[in-house]
Design a protein around this motif. Structure first.
Motif, PDB file in Angstrom:
ATOM      1  N   ALA A 361       0.833  -1.212   0.000  1.00 10.33           N
ATOM      2  CA  ALA A 361       0.000   0.000   0.000  1.00 10.33           C
ATOM      3  C   ALA A 361       0.863   1.255   0.000  1.00 10.33           C
ATOM      4  CB  ALA A 361      -0.921  -0.004   1.226  1.00 10.33           C
ATOM      5  N   ALA A 362       2.040   1.178   0.610  1.00  5.72           N
ATOM      6  CA  ALA A 362       2.916   2.351   0.689  1.00  5.72           C
ATOM      7  C   ALA A 362       3.811   2.501  -0.535  1.00  5.72           C
ATOM      8  CB  ALA A 362       3.788   2.244   1.944  1.00  5.72           C
ATOM      9  N   LYS A 363       3.987   1.421  -1.296  1.00  2.88           N
ATOM     10  CA  LYS A 363       4.977   1.427  -2.368  1.00  2.88           C
ATOM     11  C   LYS A 363       4.685   2.492  -3.433  1.00  2.88           C
ATOM     12  CE  LYS A 363       7.089  -1.420  -5.969  1.00  2.88           C
ATOM     13  NZ  LYS A 363       7.152  -2.735  -6.639  1.00  2.88           N
ATOM     14  N   ASP A 364       3.428   2.580  -3.878  1.00  5.10           N
ATOM     15  CA  ASP A 364       3.098   3.504  -4.968  1.00  5.10           C
ATOM     16  C   ASP A 364       3.418   4.940  -4.584  1.00  5.10           C
ATOM     17  OD1 ASP A 364       2.293   1.394  -6.468  1.00  5.10           O
ATOM     18  OD2 ASP A 364       0.143   1.657  -6.073  1.00  5.10           O
ATOM     19  N   LYS A 365       3.025   5.313  -3.357  1.00  6.26           N
ATOM     20  CA  LYS A 365       3.269   6.685  -2.897  1.00  6.26           C
ATOM     21  C   LYS A 365       4.771   6.954  -2.807  1.00  6.26           C
ATOM     22  CE  LYS A 365       2.126   9.870   0.876  1.00  6.26           C
ATOM     23  NZ  LYS A 365       1.385  10.061   2.150  1.00  6.26           N
ATOM     24  N   PHE A 366       5.508   5.956  -2.345  1.00 11.81           N
ATOM     25  CA  PHE A 366       6.962   6.119  -2.198  1.00 11.81           C
ATOM     26  C   PHE A 366       7.613   6.268  -3.572  1.00 11.81           C
ATOM     27  CE2 PHE A 366      11.258   4.379  -2.153  1.00 11.81           C
ATOM     28  CZ  PHE A 366      11.843   5.080  -1.102  1.00 11.81           C
ATOM     29  N   VAL A 367       7.271   5.377  -4.522  1.00 12.88           N
ATOM     30  CA  VAL A 367       7.889   5.390  -5.849  1.00 12.88           C
ATOM     31  C   VAL A 367       7.585   6.698  -6.576  1.00 12.88           C
ATOM     32  CG1 VAL A 367       7.838   4.329  -8.145  1.00 12.88           C
ATOM     33  CG2 VAL A 367       7.960   2.884  -6.090  1.00 12.88           C
ATOM     34  N   SER A 368       6.322   7.118  -6.539  1.00 17.87           N
ATOM     35  CA  SER A 368       5.971   8.369  -7.229  1.00 17.87           C
ATOM     36  C   SER A 368       6.673   9.560  -6.582  1.00 17.87           C
ATOM     37  CB  SER A 368       4.447   8.576  -7.218  1.00 17.87           C
ATOM     38  OG  SER A 368       3.969   8.632  -5.879  1.00 17.87           O
ATOM     39  N   GLY A 369       6.802   9.534  -5.249  1.00 18.88           N
ATOM     40  CA  GLY A 369       7.496  10.626  -4.555  1.00 18.88           C
ATOM     41  C   GLY A 369       8.960  10.685  -4.935  1.00 18.88           C
ATOM     42  N   MET A 370       9.632   9.524  -5.070  1.00 15.59           N
ATOM     43  CA  MET A 370      11.046   9.489  -5.445  1.00 15.59           C
ATOM     44  C   MET A 370      11.238   9.966  -6.885  1.00 15.59           C
ATOM     45  SD  MET A 370      13.092   8.536  -2.997  1.00 15.59           S
ATOM     46  CE  MET A 370      14.568   7.850  -3.737  1.00 15.59           C
ATOM     47  N   ILE A 371      10.290   9.607  -7.751  1.00 14.05           N
ATOM     48  CA  ILE A 371      10.388  10.043  -9.154  1.00 14.05           C
ATOM     49  C   ILE A 371      10.224  11.557  -9.235  1.00 14.05           C
ATOM     50  CG2 ILE A 371       9.268   9.938 -11.427  1.00 14.05           C
ATOM     51  CD1 ILE A 371       8.662   6.961 -10.792  1.00 14.05           C
ATOM     52  N   GLU A 372       9.316  12.103  -8.419  1.00 14.69           N
ATOM     53  CA  GLU A 372       9.141  13.563  -8.371  1.00 14.69           C
ATOM     54  C   GLU A 372      10.421  14.253  -7.897  1.00 14.69           C
ATOM     55  OE1 GLU A 372       5.781  14.773  -6.064  1.00 14.69           O
ATOM     56  OE2 GLU A 372       4.403  13.460  -7.155  1.00 14.69           O
ATOM     57  N   GLN A 373      11.191  13.537  -7.039  1.00 17.12           N
ATOM     58  CA  GLN A 373      12.459  14.097  -6.557  1.00 17.12           C
ATOM     59  C   GLN A 373      13.548  14.029  -7.632  1.00 17.12           C
ATOM     60  OE1 GLN A 373      13.252  15.396  -3.502  1.00 17.12           O
ATOM     61  NE2 GLN A 373      11.204  15.163  -2.659  1.00 17.12           N
TER      62      GLN A 373
END
Length: 736
Positions: A361-373
């Motif tokens: 459940a946390a993976k999508d938010k984490f991956v998209s946040g890292m890509i935004e970085q």
């Protein structure tokens, strides 16, 4: 905690996630500055946390009960309770208990239980299916079949209750309004075990007894007594290079968390130079994170490039050279991509416990946040996989920092006050005497033999001399509790209600009378004589051998005189009886006859047996210059380490020599002990070496050996449990 500190009870600087709380630090519950070391309050408490927070606290083990008594008296005996635990029937115990009820002879039970290891996760059914011998025994007798069937059914059931080692439950109302209570040793216990208490809204705290804190308190007390210096740990800098040098050189015997062989080898490579390095070592030296040790060491010493998946991670991972070590770092990584620290802690916990639904459940938010970085999708995916692996093993930084402070305090005392430090360490762990001998030598200290007139029960610095430590009477094998009796008889302080105020023992006769009147048994007397504790009484050529051989007739004669005196006057007892015998009884003539001293091997052999080390000298004393100056010696026996696995030359004097025979062809081999000025080692000359050099091997021979030391460690892979030296060549040093 406040009560303990106001009553001069040392409290641990903190443990677990509570060290991340600024409030706990500000009001004195913990002693770790969470801002300085980048610790996170949310690791301790956050809005998303669904479990109760607790602040576990370390107290000296001898004062733990006193602190609990205070809490009980303050809040009420039914509002502060210990926690019940249920001991369950393991395989062996089930067989023994059921066998006793079925009246099966104990020898039959023993035959079966011998097939089962003391510690095992296997059940009886597993042994029945996997061990043919076990199965054959069970099937050989109808009663044993019945035993097996009933024991298999009962295995794992609760057998008895006991008390949780540290847990205490507190409540704002009497606990018997909430849960059932039971009583053990005068204290109320919860009727439910620990697992159910939290669900019922009850707060469990751990009051832990830490032996290291007791040792530190004893060291501080000795320093105040002998040096008139008051130690205030709050004023000790944590960047003292002299203290840190002990960690860098792995001179950490006796230092909390850092004395295992494996940890010492790690420290030699790491060479810690800051306090942060010390708690990084605590976090890294565990099975999971250990895979990062080599990379961490290389990066610290600029032998490997420090890399980050993304530059934005550098502030979080810079202190650990780009390697994730701590749980708090994982939380900060999640915070970086949009999670609150509370949410990050929940995910961190899910990762460590492998709760897959929460992780996904946390993976999508984490991956998209890292890509935004600015991260590349492929790199982020790889990083997520690595992060999952790290999270399983990451350590609580708050706990590492707090426990490192205890380690640092111990190292501070070891460096600046070695006499008091080693006295306290030896008093608490006399079985580690051999380990501390090199520390004694390094610090320029002398260990004096035990003495019934100037020694005290424990090891102690000599008054007015911080370079000498007197061997504790209590540490003599076989003396133990009798040490206090001996000390109380001698003590003249009126402040001690147990003292008999007899003063120092005057002579051998005085010693015999005291022993008979006040109940010091023959075995204790023998140990005292052979350990050298009575050397102070010797006069006019008297010897240990004379005192030793006179014990039996002297004690027998004194007992007869005591019985006769009591028969004449039934009121005679204690100090009056002692004085009467001192006036009326004399040593038998056979006890006064002088005898030559034991030979050096016998005399020092007794010391080794009773004290655990040679104290008054060593069997190699007459040959010391030959041994230490030998060109055929790489290092002393006591200096051999796990790094010395190749060919190494040592030198010393042989004792306990014996010939043994190889099982396959009965070819002769030799086993013996080799002593030098630092230690002893078990040696073996296999058939080839014995055939060539056997003529040089015998008791008392002074030799140099070329060969390979072998080390065996216990199950944790750290502690050396046996050393053996495999002899290749032998040289007679006395022929040079």
């Amino acid at each position: 905690v406040k009560y303990a500190k106001f009553n001069n009870i040392l409290v641990g600087p903190g443990r677990g996630s509570a060290a991340g709380s600024l409030v706990s630090y500000a009001i004195g519950i913990t002693d770790v500055d969470p801002i300085k070391y980048d610790l996170l309050f949310e690791r301790f408490l956050n809005p998303e946390r669904v479990t109760m927070p607790d602040i576990d606290t370390d107290f000296p083990d001898i004062y733990r009960d006193k602190v609990i008594d205070y809490v009980v008296s303050k809040y009420g005996e039914k509002r502060v309770c210990g926690i019940v635990t249920f001991g369950t029937l393991a395989s062996k115990q089930a067989l023994r208990d059921v066998g006793r009820i079925l009246n099966i002879p104990s020898y039959q039970i023993d035959m079966i239980t011998k097939r089962i290891p003391t510690v095992t996760k296997l059940k009886l059914i597993d042994f029945y299916q996997q061990d043919n011998e076990f199965k054959k025994m069970i099937n050989s007798d109808s009663r044993l079949k019945k035993l097996y069937q009933i024991s298999s059914f009962l295995e794992g059931f609760p057998r008895h209750t006991s008390i949780h080692a540290a847990g205490i439950v507190m409540c704002q109302k009497d606990l018997d309004e909430v849960i059932p209570l039971t009583v053990s040793d005068g204290m109320y216990l919860t009727g439910f075990p620990m697992e159910y208490l939290e669900e019922l809204g009850l707060l469990k705290m751990d009051f832990l007894g830490l032996k290291t804190l007791t040792t530190i308190m004893n060291i501080i007390a000795d320093i105040e007594k002998s040096e008139h210096i008051t130690i205030d740990f709050n004023k000790i800098p944590l960047d003292d290079t002299k203290v840190l040098s002990l960690f860098a050189t792995a001179n950490t015997t006796g230092i909390f968390q850092f004395e295992s062989v494996g940890m010492k080898n790690f420290l030699r490579k790491l060479k810690p130079s800051t306090f942060e390095d010390i708690f990084a070592a605590i976090a890294l030296f565990r099975p999971g994170p250990a895979q990062n040790i080599d990379s961490y060491i290389k990066r610290k010493h600029h032998e490997e490039e420090i890399t980050y998946l993304d530059p934005s991670l550098e502030p979080i991972l810079k202190s650990t050279y780009g390697i994730i070590i701590y749980q708090e770092q994982i939380m900060q990584l999640f915070q970086l991509v949009g999670f609150s620290l509370g949410e990050a802690d929940v995910i961190r916990r899910a990762m460590s416990k492998k709760h897959l639904d929460e992780i996904e459940a946390a993976k999508d938010k984490f991956v998209s946040g890292m890509i935004e970085q600015g991260g590349k999708p492929a790199d982020v995916e790889k990083f997520w996989i690595r992060l999952l692996a790290f999270a399983s093993y990451a350590f609580n930084k708050s706990h590492a920092a707090a426990y490192s402070i205890v380690s640092y305090y111990t190292a501070f005392l070891k460096y600046y006050f070695p006499c008091e430090y080693l006295s306290a360490q030896l008093s608490y762990t006399p079985e580690k005497l051999k380990l501390f001998l090199s520390d004694l030598k390094y610090a320029g200290l002398t260990l004096l033999q035990p003495d019934i007139n100037s020694g005290v029960p424990n090891f102690a610095p000599m008054p007015g001399n911080n370079k000498q430590i007197r061997f504790g009477i209590k540490a003599i094998k076989g003396v133990s509790a009798a040490a206090q009796i001996i000390y109380d008889l001698r003590d003249t302080k009126k402040s001690n209600p147990n003292a008999h105020h007899l003063g120092p023992c005057k002579d051998y006769k005085d010693f015999i009378v005291r022993s008979i009147v006040y109940g010091v048994d023959m075995g204790v007397c023998t140990a005292l004589v052979r350990a050298g504790a009575l050397d102070c009484l010797m006069q006019d050529g008297e010897t240990r051998r004379q005192f030793d051989e006179a014990l039996a007739p002297a004690c027998e004669s004194c007992k007869k005189a005591m019985k006769s005196a009591i028969k004449e006057d039934e009121t005679l007892a204690g100090d009056n009886l002692y004085r009467h015998l001192m006036d009326s009884w004399g040593l038998p003539d056979e006890c006064i006859q002088q005898k030559e001293e034991y030979d050096i091997d016998t005399k020092l052999g007794y010391e080794l047996e009773l004290l655990g080390a040679y104290v008054s000298g060593t069997p190699v004393q007459p040959y010391l210059s030959v041994i230490t100056k030998s060109a055929n010696r790489d290092r002393a026996i006591g200096e051999l380490t796990l790094n010395d696995r190749g060919r190494t030359d040592i030198a010393g004097r042989i004792r306990d020599f014996k010939i043994i025979y190889r099982k396959s062809d009965h070819a002769p081999m030799a086993k013996f002990m080799l002593d030098d000025e630092t230690d002893s080692i078990s040696c073996v000359a296999f058939t080839g070496a014995y055939a060539t050099f056997g003529y040089l091997l015998k008791d008392g021979a002074v030799v140099s050996l070329s060969g390979t030391p072998k080390f065996e460690t216990n199950d944790d892979g750290d502690t050396i449990v046996r050393k053996e030296y495999r002899v290749k060549t032998v040289k007679n040093l006395l022929s040079e």
